[in-house]
Design an enzyme around this catalytic site. Structure first.
Site, PDB file in Angstrom:
ATOM      1  N   LYS A 142       0.701  -1.036   0.120  1.00 12.20           N
ATOM      2  CA  LYS A 142       0.066  -0.123  -0.011  1.00 12.20           C
ATOM      3  C   LYS A 142       0.957   1.233   0.109  1.00 12.20           C
ATOM      4  O   LYS A 142       2.078   1.135   0.428  1.00 12.20           O
ATOM      5  CB  LYS A 142      -1.103  -0.016   1.255  1.00 12.20           C
ATOM      6  N   TYR A 196     -12.504  -2.546  -2.688  1.00 12.23           N
ATOM      7  CA  TYR A 196     -12.918  -2.482  -1.226  1.00 12.23           C
ATOM      8  C   TYR A 196     -14.464  -2.464  -1.341  1.00 12.23           C
ATOM      9  O   TYR A 196     -15.033  -2.082  -0.167  1.00 12.23           O
ATOM     10  CB  TYR A 196     -12.352  -1.416  -0.418  1.00 12.23           C
ATOM     11  N   PHE A 254     -15.287   4.398   7.764  1.00  4.39           N
ATOM     12  CA  PHE A 254     -14.097   4.625   7.433  1.00  4.39           C
ATOM     13  C   PHE A 254     -14.061   4.695   5.813  1.00  4.39           C
ATOM     14  O   PHE A 254     -12.770   4.353   5.393  1.00  4.39           O
ATOM     15  CB  PHE A 254     -12.893   4.045   8.060  1.00  4.39           C
ATOM     16  N   ARG A 265      -1.233 -14.768   4.694  1.00  2.12           N
ATOM     17  CA  ARG A 265      -2.112 -14.073   5.804  1.00  2.12           C
ATOM     18  C   ARG A 265      -1.229 -14.017   7.164  1.00  2.12           C
ATOM     19  O   ARG A 265      -1.266 -13.125   8.073  1.00  2.12           O
ATOM     20  CB  ARG A 265      -3.441 -14.510   6.210  1.00  2.12           C
ATOM     21  N   THR A 312      -5.624  -7.507  10.766  1.00  4.69           N
ATOM     22  CA  THR A 312      -5.619  -6.265  10.255  1.00  4.69           C
ATOM     23  C   THR A 312      -5.238  -5.005  11.516  1.00  4.69           C
ATOM     24  O   THR A 312      -4.664  -4.158  10.590  1.00  4.69           O
ATOM     25  CB  THR A 312      -7.486  -6.299   9.940  1.00  4.69           C
ATOM     26  N   ARG A 327       2.430  -6.551   9.318  1.00  6.33           N
ATOM     27  CA  ARG A 327       1.842  -5.322  10.060  1.00  6.33           C
ATOM     28  C   ARG A 327       2.072  -5.009  11.257  1.00  6.33           C
ATOM     29  O   ARG A 327       1.983  -3.953  11.700  1.00  6.33           O
ATOM     30  CB  ARG A 327       0.314  -5.660   9.924  1.00  6.33           C
ATOM     31  N   ASN A 367      -1.879  -0.333   7.366  1.00  8.70           N
ATOM     32  CA  ASN A 367      -1.184  -1.447   7.617  1.00  8.70           C
ATOM     33  C   ASN A 367      -0.269  -2.172   6.409  1.00  8.70           C
ATOM     34  O   ASN A 367       0.101  -3.238   6.616  1.00  8.70           O
ATOM     35  CB  ASN A 367      -2.209  -2.533   8.198  1.00  8.70           C
ATOM     36  N   HIS A 406      -1.970  -5.221   1.629  1.00 10.22           N
ATOM     37  CA  HIS A 406      -3.215  -6.107   1.509  1.00 10.22           C
ATOM     38  C   HIS A 406      -2.743  -7.530   0.931  1.00 10.22           C
ATOM     39  O   HIS A 406      -1.881  -7.705   0.123  1.00 10.22           O
ATOM     40  CB  HIS A 406      -4.017  -5.241   0.346  1.00 10.22           C
ATOM     41  N   GLU A 449      -9.899 -10.509  -7.095  1.00 11.95           N
ATOM     42  CA  GLU A 449      -8.835  -9.531  -7.106  1.00 11.95           C
ATOM     43  C   GLU A 449      -7.669  -9.375  -8.069  1.00 11.95           C
ATOM     44  O   GLU A 449      -7.282  -8.551  -8.607  1.00 11.95           O
ATOM     45  CB  GLU A 449      -8.197  -9.322  -5.571  1.00 11.95           C
TER      46      GLU A 449
HETATM   47  N1  UDP Z   1      -9.794  -1.063   7.927  1.00  9.11           N
HETATM   48  C1  UDP Z   1      -9.464   0.083   9.089  1.00  9.11           C
HETATM   49  N2  UDP Z   1     -10.203  -0.146  10.273  1.00  9.11           N
HETATM   50  C2  UDP Z   1     -10.937  -1.163  10.495  1.00  9.11           C
HETATM   51  C3  UDP Z   1     -11.003  -2.266   9.365  1.00  9.11           C
HETATM   52  C4  UDP Z   1     -10.215  -2.109   8.190  1.00  9.11           C
HETATM   53  O1  UDP Z   1      -8.711   0.959   8.714  1.00  9.11           O
HETATM   54  O2  UDP Z   1     -11.587  -1.246  11.549  1.00  9.11           O
HETATM   55  C5  UDP Z   1      -8.933  -0.904   6.969  1.00  9.11           C
HETATM   56  C6  UDP Z   1      -7.400  -1.471   6.858  1.00  9.11           C
HETATM   57  O3  UDP Z   1      -6.478  -0.869   6.004  1.00  9.11           O
HETATM   58  C7  UDP Z   1      -7.610  -2.753   6.179  1.00  9.11           C
HETATM   59  C8  UDP Z   1      -8.583  -2.321   5.299  1.00  9.11           C
HETATM   60  O4  UDP Z   1      -9.308  -1.444   5.858  1.00  9.11           O
HETATM   61  O5  UDP Z   1      -6.566  -3.498   5.646  1.00  9.11           O
HETATM   62  C9  UDP Z   1      -9.559  -3.651   4.624  1.00  9.11           C
HETATM   63  O6  UDP Z   1     -10.279  -4.278   5.732  1.00  9.11           O
HETATM   64  P1  UDP Z   1     -10.318  -5.884   6.015  1.00  9.11           P
HETATM   65  O7  UDP Z   1     -11.277  -6.037   6.899  1.00  9.11           O
HETATM   66  O8  UDP Z   1     -10.548  -6.282   4.613  1.00  9.11           O
HETATM   67  O9  UDP Z   1      -9.065  -6.303   6.492  1.00  9.11           O
HETATM   68  P2  UDP Z   1      -7.519  -7.049   5.741  1.00  9.11           P
HETATM   69  O10 UDP Z   1      -8.447  -8.114   4.700  1.00  9.11           O
HETATM   70  O11 UDP Z   1      -6.809  -6.116   4.944  1.00  9.11           O
HETATM   71  O12 UDP Z   1      -7.080  -7.650   6.774  1.00  9.11           O
HETATM   72 MG    MG Z   2      -9.816  -7.990   3.376  1.00 12.70          MG
END
Ligand code: UDP
Ligand code: MG
Length: 170
Positions: A11, A51, A59, A94, A100, A111, A125, A128, A139
């Protein structure tokens, strides 16, 4: 175990903070193959499509700005996009990436080591990673064209497009 492919993005905060090498180094321990890679200036449309599942979150707008690197501006408003392939690749990646919330992620994960929470509460973080096979296919197809990936991973078809404008080297 099955061979899987997935989308990994570094990112804009990872690009801005010069973490590309550190991140790729941590991923290399998984011994996956890179089958696609490019730098992408993310459009609003691509951000929204990527997204789309989060569109009702409070957010969401900030998340779109974040993935587009708006706060950083030129020359950091971009992401590095990769398609990786390997055995059991999604779950293993992962794990290396961490959960996350960067404050709660394993400190040795990507992360956990490099992410932060902004004063506005956004999880910056740095990476992705697709979370399951279905999401990975969606994706990879969203970010890459078939010709940009050096292996046939999903079914393709040939179409003839009339009067398509193309930019080629002069
Ligand atoms: N995100 C955030 N606050 C939250 C949840 C998600 O800022 O409470 C942001 C974060 O950058 C995250 C992205 O939104 O990586 C996508 O969220 P997702 O739940 O898909 O998490 P990921 O798959 O990236 O772990
Ligand atoms: Mg996700």
């Amino acid at each position: 175990m099955a061979t899987e492919q997935l989308l990994i993005l570094i990112k804009p905060d990872g690009v801005r903070r010069s973490l590309v090498g550190n991140i790729l180094d941590k991923l290399s321990q998984l011994r996956m193959a890179i089958i696609g890679a490019k730098v992408v200036k993310v459009s609003r449309k691509l951000a929204e499509m990527h997204y789309y599942q989060l569109k009702n979150k409070p957010f969401f707008d900030e998340l779109l700005d974040y993935i587009q690197g708006k706060v950083y501006g030129e020359p950091y408003d971009r992401v590095l996009a990769f398609v990786y392939q390997g055995e059991d690749a999604i779950a293993r990646t992962r794990k290396v990436i961490g959960i996350t919330n960067p404050e709660e992620a394993d400190p040795l994960s990507i992360r956990g080591a490099y992410g932060r929470i902004t004063t506005k509460g956004m999880y910056e973080n740095v990476v992705h990673c697709s979370s399951d096979l279905l999401e990975a296919e969606r994706e990879v197809k969203l970010w890459f064209r078939p010709q940009e990936i050096i292996k046939d991973v999903y079914a393709t078809k040939k179409i003839v497009v009339d009067k398509e404008e193309k930019i080629v080297w002069d």
